[in-house]
Design an enzyme around this catalytic site. Structure first.
Site, PDB file in Angstrom:
ATOM      1  N   LEU A 191      55.181  50.762  49.140  1.00  0.00           N
ATOM      2  CA  LEU A 191      53.783  50.416  48.868  1.00  0.00           C
ATOM      3  C   LEU A 191      53.562  50.454  47.363  1.00  0.00           C
ATOM      4  O   LEU A 191      54.068  51.344  46.676  1.00  0.00           O
ATOM      5  CB  LEU A 191      52.840  51.414  49.543  1.00  0.00           C
ATOM      6  CG  LEU A 191      52.425  51.154  50.992  1.00  0.00           C
ATOM      7  CD1 LEU A 191      51.621  52.336  51.516  1.00  0.00           C
ATOM      8  CD2 LEU A 191      51.606  49.887  51.115  1.00  0.00           C
ATOM      9  N   ASP A 192      52.801  49.503  46.818  1.00  0.00           N
ATOM     10  CA  ASP A 192      52.468  49.516  45.395  1.00  0.00           C
ATOM     11  C   ASP A 192      51.768  50.831  45.038  1.00  0.00           C
ATOM     12  O   ASP A 192      51.092  51.426  45.886  1.00  0.00           O
ATOM     13  CB  ASP A 192      51.522  48.364  45.052  1.00  0.00           C
ATOM     14  CG  ASP A 192      52.214  47.018  45.142  1.00  0.00           C
ATOM     15  OD1 ASP A 192      53.450  46.991  45.111  1.00  0.00           O
ATOM     16  OD2 ASP A 192      51.511  45.996  45.253  1.00  0.00           O
ATOM     17  N   PRO A 193      51.908  51.297  43.778  1.00  0.00           N
ATOM     18  CA  PRO A 193      51.178  52.499  43.364  1.00  0.00           C
ATOM     19  C   PRO A 193      49.665  52.393  43.622  1.00  0.00           C
ATOM     20  O   PRO A 193      49.035  53.376  44.002  1.00  0.00           O
ATOM     21  CB  PRO A 193      51.477  52.576  41.860  1.00  0.00           C
ATOM     22  CG  PRO A 193      52.806  51.921  41.723  1.00  0.00           C
ATOM     23  CD  PRO A 193      52.788  50.791  42.721  1.00  0.00           C
ATOM     24  N   ALA A 252      48.239  50.813  46.009  1.00  0.00           N
ATOM     25  CA  ALA A 252      47.963  50.754  47.437  1.00  0.00           C
ATOM     26  C   ALA A 252      48.003  52.130  48.092  1.00  0.00           C
ATOM     27  O   ALA A 252      48.683  53.045  47.635  1.00  0.00           O
ATOM     28  CB  ALA A 252      48.954  49.824  48.120  1.00  0.00           C
ATOM     29  N   ARG A 297      49.164  40.561  47.025  1.00  0.00           N
ATOM     30  CA  ARG A 297      48.705  40.159  45.687  1.00  0.00           C
ATOM     31  C   ARG A 297      48.852  38.654  45.499  1.00  0.00           C
ATOM     32  O   ARG A 297      47.983  38.004  44.911  1.00  0.00           O
ATOM     33  CB  ARG A 297      49.510  40.893  44.616  1.00  0.00           C
ATOM     34  CG  ARG A 297      49.219  42.374  44.510  1.00  0.00           C
ATOM     35  CD  ARG A 297      50.171  43.059  43.562  1.00  0.00           C
ATOM     36  NE  ARG A 297      51.529  43.135  44.103  1.00  0.00           N
ATOM     37  CZ  ARG A 297      52.612  43.340  43.367  1.00  0.00           C
ATOM     38  NH1 ARG A 297      52.518  43.452  42.054  1.00  0.00           N
ATOM     39  NH2 ARG A 297      53.809  43.423  43.934  1.00  0.00           N
TER      40      ARG A 297
END
Length: 417
Positions: A74-76, A78, A287
């Protein structure tokens, strides 16, 4: 303990950092310490048998920690569901890395595009938002649902000519060629009714100066050439010969809008919001989907919030996902029972209900132990009292041979008389 469970990652931390936090929380427990000690002992015996030597700490490092991994980064920025494999359960993580359905809820802002596609990137373009309408926006639900091609963002781990995309961005090196699109599938896309509202708390990203604008134009010019695709199903339904859509008709930011955004006296400017929930296949970049929606609206868009609501059978609304607080703010005897049940029975376990049950059981056990201790203490007290009473000797009155006289005792001569 071995198996699969899910935990909710908070926003603002990388997936690997959060996994390490979870490891640290679990390694403090006596349960996992026993497993680690056993693994170290087994490995030491095996090494000694094979080499005739005692293993060094370096040789034992791998087995002296909990074996743990996650089923998808997961993206930071998110938050949401992260599937965790522990022990032999790490072998099952491949099921969550390939053909896996995920559900996300996200919020974004129209009017700006960034290198990363989210609020942590650098601005690469500013566009108008005056023309946006709900009726036009509503069409994206059909345009992007189905099988379609998608171009990954530059801040991705994918490699171009053997080099990760994000390294080109960080080093300020233009991409040697356009990023190749990949095939994905979007199963559903639902817009929320607050889309296009300006009543929210997200400030718009702003360019700091003219020099920054020129540098970014040169560095990221090729990103502006990304292609836009609609789904195969949408194109077939509307008789479109190609899935590729022209995006060269973006509407630039007007002087009036720029003045409103950059006015030193007006820091309260809010851009129109994009808010939707979507179910997607593995490999889908939310994104990029947001960026493509912006392009389809003749504008631009970047992500400000992302929640992974579900990954396969693990979902926030099913109450089968742990939080880090569950392990850090509960006694080990409580969370270990719940975790063990989840590892054995899987996603069907309602974690909230199991914590309530485990706490009630622990409370009942503590009460029973206290009552048993009180009963034993009472019995000991009774036995002690009875024993004390049985050994007590009544005082004996001794008759004196001397008779008392007004002056005290009689002499021996008196006794002879």
């Amino acid at each position: 303990m071995n198996g699969i469970f899910a935990i909710e990652k908070p926003s603002g931390v990388t997936s690997n950092s959060f996994l390490q936090q979870l490891k640290n929380a679990l390694m403090k427990s006596t349960i996992f310490q026993k497993d680690i000690q056993k693994a170290v002992m087994d490995r030491s015996q095996q090494y000694a048998k094979e080499t005739g030597k005692k293993p060094s700490k370096r040789k034992l490092r791998k087995v002296s920690q909990i074996k743990m991994g996650h089923g998808g980064t997961l993206d930071p920025l998110a938050s949401g569901v992260m599937v965790i494999g522990i022990g032999s359960g790490t072998k099952k993580l491949s099921e969550y890395l390939g053909n896996c359905t995920k559900i996300y809820e996200t919020e974004a802002l129209f009017g700006v595009a960034t290198t990363s596609g989210d609020s942590e990137g650098d601005i690469i373009t500013e566009t108008s938002v005056k023309h946006l309408t709900w009726d036009d926006l509503k069409t994206v639900e059909a345009k992007f649902v189905g099988h379609l091609k998608q171009t990954p963002p530059i801040y991705a781990a994918l490699k171009l000519n053997g080099k990760p995309l994000y390294e080109y961005a960080r080093e300020g090196i233009p991409l040697p060629k356009a990023i190749e699109p990949r095939q994905i599938q979007i199963y559903s896309l639902q817009l929320f009714s607050d889309s296009l509202t300006r009543d929210h708390s997200y400030p718009i990203l702003k360019l700091q100066d003219v020099e920054e604008r020129e540098v970014l134009k040169k560095l990221n010019a090729n990103l502006m050439e990304d292609k836009l695709y609609f789904s195969q199903e949408y194109c077939e339904k509307h008789g479109l010969k190609s899935e590729e859509v022209e995006v060269g008709n973006w509407i630039p930011l007007t002087d009036e809008e720029r003045a409103s955004i950059y006015s030193s006296k007006n820091d309260s400017y809010r851009a129109p919001l994009l808010h939707f929930k979507t179910s997607v296949s593995s490999g889908t970049y939310i994104r990029s989907l947001i960026s493509d929606i912006g392009k389809s609206m003749k504008s631009s868009c970047y992500m400000v919030k992302l929640i992974r609501c579900q990954q396969q059978e693990w979902a926030l609304d099913k109450n089968n996902v742990f939080t880090l607080d569950d392990f850090e703010h509960n006694d080990e005897e409580i969370w270990s029972k719940v975790l063990e049940k989840v590892l054995e029975e899987g996603s069907k376990v309602n974690i909230e209900e199991e914590f309530i049950r485990a706490k009630a059981e622990a409370k009942a056990e503590a009460k029973a132990e206290a009552e048993a201790a009180a009963k034993v203490a009472a019995e000991v007290n009774v036995e002690t009292t009875e024993a004390t009473a049985a050994t007590t000797v009544e005082p004996v009155t001794v008759q004196s041979t001397a008779e008392e006289t007004p002056t005290g005792k009689r002499s021996r001569d008196d006794e002879k008389m």
